[in-house]
Motif scaffolding. Structure first.
Motif, short mmCIF file in Angstrom:
data_model
loop_
_atom_site.label_atom_id
_atom_site.label_comp_id
_atom_site.label_asym_id
_atom_site.label_seq_id
_atom_site.Cartn_x
_atom_site.Cartn_y
_atom_site.Cartn_z
N GLU A 108 -13.75 -11.27 7.75
CA GLU A 108 -13.19 -9.96 7.45
C GLU A 108 -12.55 -9.45 8.73
O GLU A 108 -13.14 -9.54 9.80
N SER A 109 -11.33 -8.93 8.63
CA SER A 109 -10.63 -8.55 9.86
C SER A 109 -9.65 -7.41 9.60
O SER A 109 -9.12 -7.26 8.48
N GLU A 110 -9.44 -6.61 10.61
CA GLU A 110 -8.45 -5.54 10.58
C GLU A 110 -7.65 -5.61 11.87
O GLU A 110 -8.23 -5.65 12.96
N LEU A 111 -6.35 -5.65 11.73
CA LEU A 111 -5.46 -5.80 12.87
C LEU A 111 -5.69 -4.69 13.89
O LEU A 111 -5.79 -3.51 13.54
N SER A 112 -5.84 -5.07 15.15
CA SER A 112 -6.05 -4.16 16.29
C SER A 112 -7.41 -3.47 16.28
O SER A 112 -7.69 -2.62 17.13
N VAL A 113 -8.27 -3.84 15.33
CA VAL A 113 -9.62 -3.25 15.26
C VAL A 113 -10.68 -4.29 15.57
O VAL A 113 -11.62 -4.06 16.34
N GLY A 114 -10.53 -5.47 14.99
CA GLY A 114 -11.50 -6.52 15.26
C GLY A 114 -11.74 -7.42 14.06
O GLY A 114 -11.18 -7.20 12.98
N SER A 115 -12.58 -8.43 14.24
CA SER A 115 -12.87 -9.40 13.19
C SER A 115 -14.38 -9.65 13.13
O SER A 115 -15.08 -9.55 14.14
N THR A 116 -14.83 -9.99 11.93
CA THR A 116 -16.21 -10.44 11.75
C THR A 116 -16.19 -11.75 10.98
O THR A 116 -15.71 -11.80 9.85
#
Length: 432
Positions: A108-116
Protein backbone atom coordinates in the motif's frame (compact mmCIF):
# COMPACT_ATOMS: atom_id res chain seq x y z
CA UNK A 1 9.30 -23.24 12.72
CA UNK A 2 10.13 -21.99 9.25
CA UNK A 3 12.83 -21.26 6.69
CA UNK A 4 15.04 -18.64 8.37
CA UNK A 5 17.25 -18.12 5.29
CA UNK A 6 14.36 -17.27 2.98
CA UNK A 7 12.70 -15.11 5.62
CA UNK A 8 15.95 -13.21 6.17
CA UNK A 9 16.32 -12.63 2.42
CA UNK A 10 12.82 -11.14 2.14
CA UNK A 11 13.35 -8.84 5.14
CA UNK A 12 16.75 -7.69 3.87
CA UNK A 13 15.27 -6.87 0.45
CA UNK A 14 12.31 -4.92 1.84
CA UNK A 15 14.31 -3.10 4.51
CA UNK A 16 17.04 -2.21 2.01
CA UNK A 17 14.43 -0.66 -0.29
CA UNK A 18 12.81 1.18 2.61
CA UNK A 19 16.15 2.67 3.62
CA UNK A 20 17.04 3.46 0.01
CA UNK A 21 13.81 5.41 -0.66
CA UNK A 22 13.42 7.13 2.73
CA UNK A 23 15.54 10.26 3.06
CA UNK A 24 13.75 11.60 6.18
CA UNK A 25 11.28 10.22 8.69
CA UNK A 26 11.12 6.64 9.91
CA UNK A 27 10.90 2.96 9.03
CA UNK A 28 8.72 0.72 11.16
CA UNK A 29 8.73 -3.09 11.19
CA UNK A 30 5.76 -4.94 12.73
CA UNK A 31 4.90 -8.60 13.13
CA UNK A 32 1.57 -10.22 14.05
CA UNK A 33 0.35 -13.82 14.11
CA UNK A 34 -2.99 -15.32 13.17
CA UNK A 35 -3.98 -18.75 14.41
CA UNK A 36 -5.19 -20.99 11.60
CA UNK A 37 -5.73 -24.13 13.65
CA UNK A 38 -4.52 -26.51 10.92
CA UNK A 39 -2.84 -29.54 12.50
CA UNK A 40 -0.03 -31.68 11.10
CA UNK A 41 -1.10 -35.07 12.43
CA UNK A 42 2.36 -36.61 12.03
CA UNK A 43 4.12 -34.01 14.21
CA UNK A 44 1.22 -32.63 16.25
CA UNK A 45 2.19 -29.06 15.26
CA UNK A 46 -0.37 -26.43 14.28
CA UNK A 47 0.20 -24.03 11.39
CA UNK A 48 -0.25 -20.29 11.95
CA UNK A 49 0.08 -17.31 9.63
CA UNK A 50 2.76 -14.72 10.43
CA UNK A 51 2.33 -11.28 8.86
CA UNK A 52 5.22 -8.83 8.56
CA UNK A 53 4.87 -5.17 7.60
CA UNK A 54 7.61 -2.70 6.68
CA UNK A 55 6.30 0.87 6.73
CA UNK A 56 8.37 3.83 5.54
CA UNK A 57 7.90 7.57 5.07
CA UNK A 58 9.70 7.56 1.74
CA UNK A 59 8.91 8.81 -1.74
CA UNK A 60 5.94 6.50 -2.29
CA UNK A 61 4.79 4.73 -5.45
CA UNK A 62 2.17 5.93 -7.99
CA UNK A 63 -1.02 3.84 -7.79
CA UNK A 64 -0.89 2.94 -11.49
CA UNK A 65 2.54 1.32 -11.01
CA UNK A 66 1.75 -0.92 -8.05
CA UNK A 67 0.61 -3.95 -10.08
CA UNK A 68 3.86 -4.26 -12.04
CA UNK A 69 6.08 -3.75 -8.98
CA UNK A 70 6.62 -7.46 -8.27
CA UNK A 71 7.48 -8.39 -11.85
CA UNK A 72 11.13 -9.08 -12.64
CA UNK A 73 13.05 -5.99 -13.81
CA UNK A 74 9.96 -3.80 -13.62
CA UNK A 75 10.96 -0.24 -12.70
CA UNK A 76 8.64 2.45 -11.35
CA UNK A 77 10.20 5.00 -13.73
CA UNK A 78 13.57 5.78 -15.26
CA UNK A 79 14.29 8.85 -13.10
CA UNK A 80 13.96 6.79 -9.90
CA UNK A 81 16.18 4.13 -11.44
CA UNK A 82 18.88 6.70 -12.16
CA UNK A 83 18.64 8.26 -8.68
CA UNK A 84 18.25 5.19 -6.49
CA UNK A 85 19.30 2.19 -8.61
CA UNK A 86 17.34 -0.85 -9.80
CA UNK A 87 14.76 -2.55 -7.58
CA UNK A 88 12.99 -4.95 -9.97
CA UNK A 89 14.61 -8.32 -9.36
CA UNK A 90 14.57 -8.13 -5.56
CA UNK A 91 10.80 -7.72 -5.26
CA UNK A 92 10.15 -10.43 -7.85
CA UNK A 93 12.24 -12.84 -5.78
CA UNK A 94 10.47 -11.74 -2.58
CA UNK A 95 7.15 -12.64 -4.20
CA UNK A 96 8.42 -16.08 -5.15
CA UNK A 97 9.85 -16.75 -1.71
CA UNK A 98 6.61 -15.74 0.02
CA UNK A 99 4.60 -18.06 -2.20
CA UNK A 100 7.06 -20.89 -1.59
CA UNK A 101 6.45 -20.46 2.15
CA UNK A 102 2.66 -20.53 1.78
CA UNK A 103 2.16 -16.78 1.91
CA UNK A 104 1.80 -13.70 -0.26
CA UNK A 105 3.12 -10.15 -0.59
CA UNK A 106 1.42 -6.83 -1.36
CA UNK A 107 1.98 -3.10 -0.93
CA UNK A 108 0.00 0.00 0.00
CA UNK A 109 1.53 3.32 -0.98
CA UNK A 110 0.81 7.01 -1.39
CA UNK A 111 3.04 9.22 -3.49
CA UNK A 112 5.26 11.54 -1.38
CA UNK A 113 3.81 10.04 1.82
CA UNK A 114 5.30 6.58 2.04
CA UNK A 115 4.80 2.86 1.46
CA UNK A 116 3.92 -0.18 3.53
CA UNK A 117 4.94 -3.59 2.26
CA UNK A 118 3.12 -6.57 3.75
CA UNK A 119 3.95 -10.22 3.46
CA UNK A 120 2.82 -13.41 5.13
CA UNK A 121 4.28 -16.87 5.64
CA UNK A 122 2.84 -20.08 7.04
CA UNK A 123 4.77 -21.50 10.01
CA UNK A 124 4.38 -24.51 12.27
CA UNK A 125 3.86 -23.87 15.96
CA UNK A 126 5.66 -26.41 18.12
CA UNK A 127 3.42 -28.03 20.75
CA UNK A 128 4.39 -27.16 24.32
CA UNK A 129 6.85 -29.62 25.93
CA UNK A 130 7.32 -31.47 22.65
CA UNK A 131 10.54 -33.33 21.87
CA UNK A 132 11.32 -30.79 19.12
CA UNK A 133 10.93 -27.91 21.56
CA UNK A 134 13.23 -29.60 24.06
CA UNK A 135 15.96 -29.83 21.41
CA UNK A 136 15.47 -26.18 20.48
CA UNK A 137 15.75 -25.06 24.10
CA UNK A 138 18.92 -27.07 24.49
CA UNK A 139 20.51 -25.45 21.46
CA UNK A 140 19.91 -21.74 22.26
CA UNK A 141 22.29 -20.56 25.00
CA UNK A 142 21.74 -16.91 23.97
CA UNK A 143 18.19 -16.89 25.37
CA UNK A 144 19.56 -16.27 28.86
CA UNK A 145 20.71 -12.77 27.85
CA UNK A 146 17.20 -11.83 26.73
CA UNK A 147 15.62 -13.18 29.91
CA UNK A 148 17.96 -11.12 32.08
CA UNK A 149 17.23 -7.82 30.29
CA UNK A 150 13.64 -7.79 29.07
CA UNK A 151 10.63 -9.95 28.33
CA UNK A 152 10.79 -10.61 24.60
CA UNK A 153 8.31 -13.52 24.72
CA UNK A 154 4.75 -13.42 23.41
CA UNK A 155 2.15 -14.50 26.00
CA UNK A 156 0.80 -16.93 23.41
CA UNK A 157 4.00 -18.98 23.48
CA UNK A 158 5.75 -20.86 26.30
CA UNK A 159 8.75 -19.01 27.67
CA UNK A 160 12.06 -20.57 26.68
CA UNK A 161 14.35 -21.72 29.42
CA UNK A 162 17.98 -20.64 29.40
CA UNK A 163 19.07 -23.91 31.00
CA UNK A 164 20.04 -26.85 28.84
CA UNK A 165 17.89 -29.95 29.24
CA UNK A 166 19.97 -32.69 30.89
CA UNK A 167 18.33 -35.35 28.68
CA UNK A 168 18.56 -33.47 25.37
CA UNK A 169 21.28 -34.76 23.08
CA UNK A 170 22.98 -32.07 20.99
CA UNK A 171 23.58 -33.35 17.49
CA UNK A 172 26.52 -32.01 15.44
CA UNK A 173 25.34 -29.14 13.26
CA UNK A 174 26.71 -30.79 10.13
CA UNK A 175 28.03 -34.26 9.43
CA UNK A 176 31.55 -34.60 8.01
CA UNK A 177 34.28 -37.22 7.80
CA UNK A 178 37.14 -37.03 10.30
CA UNK A 179 40.57 -38.66 10.21
CA UNK A 180 42.39 -38.93 13.54
CA UNK A 181 46.16 -39.12 12.96
CA UNK A 182 47.70 -40.26 16.25
CA UNK A 183 50.32 -42.91 17.06
CA UNK A 184 49.70 -43.24 20.81
CA UNK A 185 47.05 -45.90 21.60
CA UNK A 186 45.91 -44.22 24.81
CA UNK A 187 45.50 -40.86 23.08
CA UNK A 188 43.63 -42.58 20.24
CA UNK A 189 41.20 -44.18 22.68
CA UNK A 190 40.51 -40.93 24.53
CA UNK A 191 40.06 -38.87 21.34
CA UNK A 192 37.69 -41.44 19.78
CA UNK A 193 35.63 -41.54 22.99
CA UNK A 194 35.34 -37.74 23.07
CA UNK A 195 34.32 -37.65 19.43
CA UNK A 196 31.72 -40.35 19.95
CA UNK A 197 30.19 -38.54 22.92
CA UNK A 198 29.89 -35.41 20.74
CA UNK A 199 28.14 -37.36 18.00
CA UNK A 200 31.09 -37.73 15.62
CA UNK A 201 33.02 -40.75 14.36
CA UNK A 202 36.54 -40.97 12.95
CA UNK A 203 39.01 -43.26 11.21
CA UNK A 204 42.55 -43.60 12.58
CA UNK A 205 45.98 -43.30 10.96
CA UNK A 206 49.07 -44.03 13.08
CA UNK A 207 51.44 -41.74 11.18
CA UNK A 208 51.57 -39.13 8.44
CA UNK A 209 52.42 -41.59 5.67
CA UNK A 210 49.35 -43.69 6.45
CA UNK A 211 47.21 -40.53 6.61
CA UNK A 212 48.29 -39.48 3.11
CA UNK A 213 47.46 -42.93 1.76
CA UNK A 214 43.97 -42.74 3.29
CA UNK A 215 43.38 -39.23 1.90
CA UNK A 216 43.78 -40.65 -1.61
CA UNK A 217 41.16 -43.32 -0.94
CA UNK A 218 38.51 -41.72 1.29
CA UNK A 219 36.90 -38.25 1.19
CA UNK A 220 37.92 -36.85 4.57
CA UNK A 221 36.81 -33.32 5.44
CA UNK A 222 38.90 -32.75 8.57
CA UNK A 223 42.10 -34.17 10.12
CA UNK A 224 42.96 -34.11 13.81
CA UNK A 225 46.74 -34.20 13.44
CA UNK A 226 49.23 -35.14 16.16
CA UNK A 227 52.46 -33.23 15.58
CA UNK A 228 55.02 -35.78 16.84
CA UNK A 229 54.71 -39.15 15.06
CA UNK A 230 57.16 -41.70 13.63
CA UNK A 231 57.90 -42.09 9.89
CA UNK A 232 56.24 -38.76 8.95
CA UNK A 233 55.27 -36.22 11.63
CA UNK A 234 52.29 -33.88 11.60
CA UNK A 235 54.14 -30.81 10.38
CA UNK A 236 55.69 -32.53 7.35
CA UNK A 237 52.41 -34.31 6.58
CA UNK A 238 50.57 -30.97 6.54
CA UNK A 239 53.19 -29.42 4.26
CA UNK A 240 52.78 -32.38 1.89
CA UNK A 241 49.00 -31.94 1.93
CA UNK A 242 49.47 -28.36 0.74
CA UNK A 243 51.77 -29.52 -2.06
CA UNK A 244 49.08 -31.79 -3.46
CA UNK A 245 46.69 -30.75 -6.19
CA UNK A 246 43.06 -30.85 -5.07
CA UNK A 247 42.42 -33.67 -7.55
CA UNK A 248 44.79 -35.87 -5.49
CA UNK A 249 42.31 -35.97 -2.62
CA UNK A 250 39.43 -38.44 -2.76
CA UNK A 251 37.14 -35.60 -1.63
CA UNK A 252 38.35 -33.34 -4.46
CA UNK A 253 39.49 -30.64 -2.01
CA UNK A 254 42.07 -30.11 0.74
CA UNK A 255 40.81 -31.12 4.19
CA UNK A 256 40.89 -28.88 7.25
CA UNK A 257 43.92 -29.74 9.42
CA UNK A 258 43.76 -29.19 13.18
CA UNK A 259 46.94 -29.69 15.19
CA UNK A 260 46.94 -31.65 18.45
CA UNK A 261 50.12 -31.30 20.47
CA UNK A 262 51.28 -31.43 24.06
CA UNK A 263 53.54 -28.41 23.45
CA UNK A 264 51.46 -25.42 24.50
CA UNK A 265 54.06 -22.73 23.87
CA UNK A 266 53.16 -19.81 21.62
CA UNK A 267 56.08 -20.65 19.34
CA UNK A 268 54.75 -24.20 18.84
CA UNK A 269 51.34 -22.90 17.83
CA UNK A 270 52.93 -20.55 15.29
CA UNK A 271 55.03 -23.41 13.94
CA UNK A 272 51.85 -25.41 13.30
CA UNK A 273 50.15 -22.49 11.55
CA UNK A 274 53.26 -21.82 9.46
CA UNK A 275 53.19 -25.45 8.30
CA UNK A 276 49.69 -24.84 6.93
CA UNK A 277 47.51 -26.15 9.74
CA UNK A 278 44.17 -24.38 10.09
CA UNK A 279 43.75 -24.56 13.85
CA UNK A 280 45.41 -25.75 17.06
CA UNK A 281 44.36 -27.82 20.10
CA UNK A 282 46.61 -28.28 23.14
CA UNK A 283 46.83 -31.66 24.87
CA UNK A 284 45.17 -32.76 27.00
CA UNK A 285 42.28 -31.77 24.71
CA UNK A 286 39.24 -30.68 26.71
CA UNK A 287 35.93 -31.96 25.39
CA UNK A 288 34.31 -28.50 25.41
CA UNK A 289 37.18 -27.00 23.40
CA UNK A 290 37.05 -29.91 20.93
CA UNK A 291 33.29 -29.46 20.52
CA UNK A 292 33.61 -25.72 19.84
CA UNK A 293 36.43 -26.27 17.33
CA UNK A 294 34.54 -28.97 15.43
CA UNK A 295 31.36 -26.88 15.39
CA UNK A 296 33.26 -23.91 13.92
CA UNK A 297 35.05 -25.86 11.22
CA UNK A 298 31.96 -27.97 10.56
CA UNK A 299 30.12 -24.85 9.44
CA UNK A 300 33.06 -23.91 7.18
CA UNK A 301 33.07 -27.41 5.65
CA UNK A 302 29.31 -27.32 5.14
CA UNK A 303 29.47 -23.98 3.31
CA UNK A 304 32.26 -25.33 1.08
CA UNK A 305 30.19 -28.41 0.25
CA UNK A 306 27.13 -26.27 -0.39
CA UNK A 307 29.13 -24.08 -2.76
CA UNK A 308 30.55 -27.14 -4.55
CA UNK A 309 27.02 -28.52 -4.94
CA UNK A 310 25.89 -25.20 -6.42
CA UNK A 311 28.77 -25.27 -8.90
CA UNK A 312 27.87 -28.83 -9.85
CA UNK A 313 24.27 -27.79 -10.39
CA UNK A 314 25.41 -24.93 -12.60
CA UNK A 315 27.76 -27.11 -14.64
CA UNK A 316 25.10 -29.78 -15.26
CA UNK A 317 22.19 -27.44 -15.95
CA UNK A 318 20.95 -26.72 -19.49
CA UNK A 319 23.47 -24.20 -20.85
CA UNK A 320 20.70 -22.35 -22.63
CA UNK A 321 19.08 -21.34 -19.35
CA UNK A 322 21.52 -20.65 -16.51
CA UNK A 323 24.99 -21.29 -17.92
CA UNK A 324 27.07 -18.50 -16.38
CA UNK A 325 30.64 -17.84 -17.60
CA UNK A 326 31.71 -16.69 -14.14
CA UNK A 327 34.99 -17.42 -12.41
CA UNK A 328 33.33 -19.18 -9.47
CA UNK A 329 36.60 -19.73 -7.67
CA UNK A 330 37.14 -15.96 -7.64
CA UNK A 331 33.57 -15.38 -6.41
CA UNK A 332 33.96 -17.98 -3.66
CA UNK A 333 37.12 -16.22 -2.47
CA UNK A 334 35.28 -12.90 -2.31
CA UNK A 335 32.37 -14.41 -0.36
CA UNK A 336 34.55 -16.71 1.74
CA UNK A 337 32.37 -19.58 0.46
CA UNK A 338 29.15 -17.92 1.69
CA UNK A 339 26.48 -18.99 -0.80
CA UNK A 340 23.87 -16.58 0.57
CA UNK A 341 26.25 -13.64 0.12
CA UNK A 342 27.03 -14.76 -3.45
CA UNK A 343 23.33 -14.83 -4.40
CA UNK A 344 22.83 -11.40 -2.84
CA UNK A 345 25.89 -10.06 -4.68
CA UNK A 346 24.64 -11.43 -8.02
CA UNK A 347 21.25 -9.86 -7.37
CA UNK A 348 22.77 -6.43 -6.66
CA UNK A 349 25.03 -6.85 -9.70
CA UNK A 350 22.04 -7.42 -11.98
CA UNK A 351 19.95 -4.63 -10.48
CA UNK A 352 22.80 -2.17 -10.97
CA UNK A 353 23.52 -3.15 -14.56
CA UNK A 354 19.95 -3.38 -15.90
CA UNK A 355 19.27 0.40 -15.86
CA UNK A 356 22.77 1.07 -17.24
CA UNK A 357 21.93 -1.02 -20.31
CA UNK A 358 18.82 1.07 -20.92
CA UNK A 359 20.85 4.27 -20.58
CA UNK A 360 23.40 2.92 -23.10
CA UNK A 361 20.67 2.17 -25.65
CA UNK A 362 19.47 5.76 -25.41
CA UNK A 363 23.08 6.98 -25.67
CA UNK A 364 23.64 5.02 -28.90
CA UNK A 365 20.43 6.35 -30.43
CA UNK A 366 21.47 9.93 -29.63
CA UNK A 367 25.19 9.49 -30.47
CA UNK A 368 26.08 10.31 -26.86
CA UNK A 369 29.43 8.49 -26.87
CA UNK A 370 30.50 10.09 -23.58
CA UNK A 371 27.55 8.55 -21.72
CA UNK A 372 28.08 5.25 -23.50
CA UNK A 373 31.73 5.12 -22.47
CA UNK A 374 30.86 6.03 -18.87
CA UNK A 375 28.29 3.26 -18.47
CA UNK A 376 30.47 0.68 -20.24
CA UNK A 377 33.34 1.56 -17.93
CA UNK A 378 31.13 1.06 -14.85
CA UNK A 379 29.97 -2.36 -16.10
CA UNK A 380 33.54 -3.31 -16.96
CA UNK A 381 34.75 -2.60 -13.42
CA UNK A 382 31.86 -4.37 -11.70
CA UNK A 383 32.21 -7.40 -13.99
CA UNK A 384 35.92 -7.68 -13.23
CA UNK A 385 35.22 -7.59 -9.49
CA UNK A 386 32.58 -10.30 -9.84
CA UNK A 387 34.78 -12.56 -11.96
CA UNK A 388 32.35 -12.24 -14.90
CA UNK A 389 35.14 -12.47 -17.47
CA UNK A 390 33.01 -12.68 -20.61
CA UNK A 391 30.94 -9.69 -19.57
CA UNK A 392 34.07 -7.75 -18.63
CA UNK A 393 35.54 -8.30 -22.11
CA UNK A 394 32.31 -7.24 -23.84
CA UNK A 395 32.08 -4.07 -21.73
CA UNK A 396 35.75 -3.30 -22.34
CA UNK A 397 35.24 -3.59 -26.10
CA UNK A 398 32.13 -1.43 -25.89
CA UNK A 399 34.05 1.25 -24.00
CA UNK A 400 36.76 1.30 -26.71
CA UNK A 401 34.11 1.71 -29.42
CA UNK A 402 32.62 4.61 -27.47
CA UNK A 403 36.03 6.30 -27.00
CA UNK A 404 36.60 6.02 -30.75
CA UNK A 405 33.01 7.22 -31.44
CA UNK A 406 32.35 4.03 -33.38
CA UNK A 407 28.69 2.90 -33.47
CA UNK A 408 29.15 -0.25 -35.53
CA UNK A 409 28.99 -3.34 -33.31
CA UNK A 410 27.80 -1.52 -30.18
CA UNK A 411 24.23 -2.82 -30.44
CA UNK A 412 25.42 -6.42 -30.68
CA UNK A 413 27.64 -5.98 -27.62
CA UNK A 414 24.74 -4.58 -25.60
CA UNK A 415 22.65 -7.57 -26.68
CA UNK A 416 25.41 -9.85 -25.37
CA UNK A 417 25.36 -8.03 -22.04
CA UNK A 418 21.56 -8.26 -21.86
CA UNK A 419 21.70 -12.01 -22.52
CA UNK A 420 24.22 -12.41 -19.72
CA UNK A 421 22.02 -10.46 -17.29
CA UNK A 422 19.05 -12.61 -18.29
CA UNK A 423 21.01 -15.77 -17.48
CA UNK A 424 21.92 -14.46 -14.04
CA UNK A 425 18.28 -13.58 -13.40
CA UNK A 426 17.15 -17.10 -14.36
CA UNK A 427 19.87 -18.60 -12.18
CA UNK A 428 18.81 -16.51 -9.18
CA UNK A 429 15.18 -17.51 -9.57
CA UNK A 430 16.04 -21.19 -9.96
CA UNK A 431 18.28 -21.03 -6.86
CA UNK A 432 15.44 -20.04 -4.53
Amino acid sequence: MGDITRLRQILINLLSNAIKFTETGSIEVSVITRKNGDINHSSGATTDEIQFSIKDTGIGIPSDRLERLFKAFSQVNSSITRQYGGTGLGLAICKQLCELMGGRIWVESELSVGSTFYFTIAASVIPEQSEVQTRLIASIPEVKNYDNNANYHSPDFPKLSSERSPTAKIEPSQSFRILLTEDNLVNQKIALKQLQSLGYSADVAVNGKEALQLLEKKPYDLILMDCQMPILDGLETTKEIHRWQESNFASGRRPIVIAMTANAMKEDKQMCLDAGMDDYLSKPVMKEKLAATLEHWGSVIFKAKETAATEQTISTTDTGSVDLPIDWKHLHQISENNLEFELELLQIFVEDIQPRLEVMKIAIASDDFGQLALQAHQIKGASANMGATTMHLAAEKLEKFARNQERRGTTNLISELEEFVKRIQEFLISSQ
